[in-house]
Design an enzyme around this catalytic site. Structure first.
Site, short mmCIF file in Angstrom:
data_model
loop_
_atom_site.label_atom_id
_atom_site.label_comp_id
_atom_site.label_asym_id
_atom_site.label_seq_id
_atom_site.Cartn_x
_atom_site.Cartn_y
_atom_site.Cartn_z
N PRO A 10 0.82 -1.30 -0.14
CA PRO A 10 -0.03 0.06 -0.02
C PRO A 10 0.77 1.28 0.15
O PRO A 10 1.69 1.11 0.53
CB PRO A 10 -0.84 -0.08 1.40
CG PRO A 10 -0.08 -1.08 2.36
CD PRO A 10 0.56 -1.99 1.19
N ASN A 11 0.34 2.27 -0.76
CA ASN A 11 0.84 3.69 -1.01
C ASN A 11 2.26 3.59 -1.64
O ASN A 11 2.67 4.84 -2.01
CB ASN A 11 0.83 4.22 0.57
CG ASN A 11 -0.40 4.33 1.13
OD1 ASN A 11 -1.29 4.62 0.69
ND2 ASN A 11 -0.39 3.67 2.38
N ARG A 18 5.19 10.95 -2.36
CA ARG A 18 4.95 10.76 -1.16
C ARG A 18 6.03 11.12 -0.34
O ARG A 18 6.88 10.30 -0.17
CB ARG A 18 4.41 9.19 -0.92
CG ARG A 18 4.18 8.80 0.32
CD ARG A 18 4.23 7.11 0.26
NE ARG A 18 3.82 6.66 1.79
CZ ARG A 18 4.05 5.52 2.19
NH1 ARG A 18 4.73 4.71 1.41
NH2 ARG A 18 3.61 5.14 3.68
N TYR A 23 11.03 9.25 1.93
CA TYR A 23 11.21 8.00 0.65
C TYR A 23 11.78 8.61 -0.41
O TYR A 23 12.09 7.77 -1.26
CB TYR A 23 9.85 7.48 0.35
CG TYR A 23 9.00 6.94 1.51
CD1 TYR A 23 9.50 5.74 2.47
CD2 TYR A 23 7.77 7.49 2.06
CE1 TYR A 23 8.85 5.37 3.45
CE2 TYR A 23 7.09 6.90 3.31
CZ TYR A 23 7.70 5.69 3.76
OH TYR A 23 7.03 5.25 5.25
N ASN A 74 8.30 -5.40 -0.44
CA ASN A 74 8.11 -4.40 0.52
C ASN A 74 6.56 -4.07 0.78
O ASN A 74 5.72 -3.75 0.01
CB ASN A 74 8.42 -3.05 -0.13
CG ASN A 74 8.44 -1.79 0.99
OD1 ASN A 74 7.48 -1.96 1.82
ND2 ASN A 74 8.86 -0.63 0.36
N ALA A 77 2.82 -0.63 5.12
CA ALA A 77 2.31 -0.64 6.42
C ALA A 77 1.81 -1.90 6.94
O ALA A 77 1.62 -2.45 8.08
CB ALA A 77 1.17 0.41 6.45
N GLU A 98 12.51 -9.39 2.69
CA GLU A 98 11.84 -8.09 2.91
C GLU A 98 12.61 -6.83 2.92
O GLU A 98 13.74 -6.80 3.03
CB GLU A 98 11.53 -8.32 4.32
CG GLU A 98 10.65 -6.86 4.92
CD GLU A 98 10.31 -7.35 6.55
OE1 GLU A 98 10.78 -8.27 7.11
OE2 GLU A 98 9.89 -6.29 7.15
N HIS A 100 12.61 -2.55 2.71
CA HIS A 100 11.90 -1.14 2.94
C HIS A 100 12.84 0.08 2.77
O HIS A 100 14.06 -0.16 2.96
CB HIS A 100 11.46 -0.89 4.63
CG HIS A 100 10.66 -2.03 5.25
ND1 HIS A 100 9.39 -2.03 5.03
CD2 HIS A 100 10.85 -3.18 5.73
CE1 HIS A 100 8.68 -3.02 5.56
NE2 HIS A 100 9.73 -3.90 5.86
N ARG A 107 12.44 4.53 13.34
CA ARG A 107 11.29 5.41 12.86
C ARG A 107 10.41 5.07 14.32
O ARG A 107 10.73 4.77 15.29
CB ARG A 107 10.67 5.44 11.74
CG ARG A 107 11.34 5.42 10.50
CD ARG A 107 10.80 5.38 9.00
NE ARG A 107 9.64 6.08 9.17
CZ ARG A 107 8.75 6.10 8.00
NH1 ARG A 107 9.08 5.05 7.11
NH2 ARG A 107 7.75 6.89 7.94
C1 DQA Z 1 7.87 1.26 3.95
C2 DQA Z 1 8.19 1.34 5.75
C3 DQA Z 1 6.47 1.24 6.14
O1 DQA Z 1 6.64 1.53 7.72
C4 DQA Z 1 5.65 2.19 5.84
O2 DQA Z 1 4.25 1.89 6.27
C5 DQA Z 1 5.57 2.15 4.24
C6 DQA Z 1 7.05 2.14 3.41
C7 DQA Z 1 9.15 1.64 3.60
O3 DQA Z 1 9.41 1.34 2.62
O4 DQA Z 1 10.23 2.31 4.16
O5 DQA Z 1 4.56 2.34 3.64
O6 DQA Z 1 7.41 -0.03 3.85
#
Ligand code: DQA
Length: 152
Positions: A10-11, A18, A23, A74, A77, A98, A100, A107
């Site tokens: 998501p996102n 964003r 990011y 990735n 959230a 995994e 990020h 964080r």
């Molecule tokens: C994320 C870190 C997550 O905590 C966050 O909710 C994201 C992006 C990252 O790539 O740093 O959506 O996965």
């Protein structure tokens, strides 16, 4: 040729605009292009998928079984909330790294918990888009070790 699945949650479709202070300015298309290039250098190919929906991510993990040699995930959230995604990864038994972009451990406290980490080969975070490249290299090395060949 072995195929990897680059799966974003998501996102992450909004990357580039964003929260650039967290990011960066790289877009998901940029990341997918980088992944395709690195995979090809290593004799692999990629399918890239992004969804904002937990069930669609779970379906993609199930579908990877028998189709993809490994997954770079990735989960956004959902990393911090989704027991269902964790169970899907454990059930599909496709090697997964995994990723990020940000360093989730530096964080907010709620981001320190990952439901993905216990069912992943490993976790890479804090290196921006480079993390995806490192994840592909790690998967290539893992697959080569499984088949008894060295990866470069
Ligand atoms: C994320 C870190 C997550 O905590 C966050 O909710 C994201 C992006 C990252 O790539 O740093 O959506 O996965």
């Amino acid at each position: 040729m072995s195929k990897l699945l680059i799966l974003n949650g998501p996102n992450l479709n909004l990357l580039g605009t964003r929260q650039p202070e967290v990011y960066g300015r790289v877009t998901l298309d940029d990341i997918n292009a980088l992944c395709a290039k690195e995979a090809s250098r290593l004799g692999l190919s990629v399918d890239c998928l992004q969804s904002n929906h937990e069930g669609a991510l779970i379906d993609a993990v199930h579908a990877a079984r028998g189709q993809h040699a490994g997954i770079v995930l990735n989960a956004g959230a959902y990393t911090h909330t989704s027991v269902a995604l964790m169970d899907a990864i454990a059930s599909a038994a496709v090697p997964l790294v995994e990723v990020h972009l940000s360093n989730i451990h530096a964080r907010e406290a709620f981001r320190h918990k990952s439901y993905i980490a216990p069912v992943a080969l490993g976790q890479i975070c804090g290196f921006g888009a480079t993390g995806y490249i490192l994840a592909i290299q790690a998967l290539a090395a893992h697959l080569a070790a499984q088949s008894g060949k060295a990866s470069t």
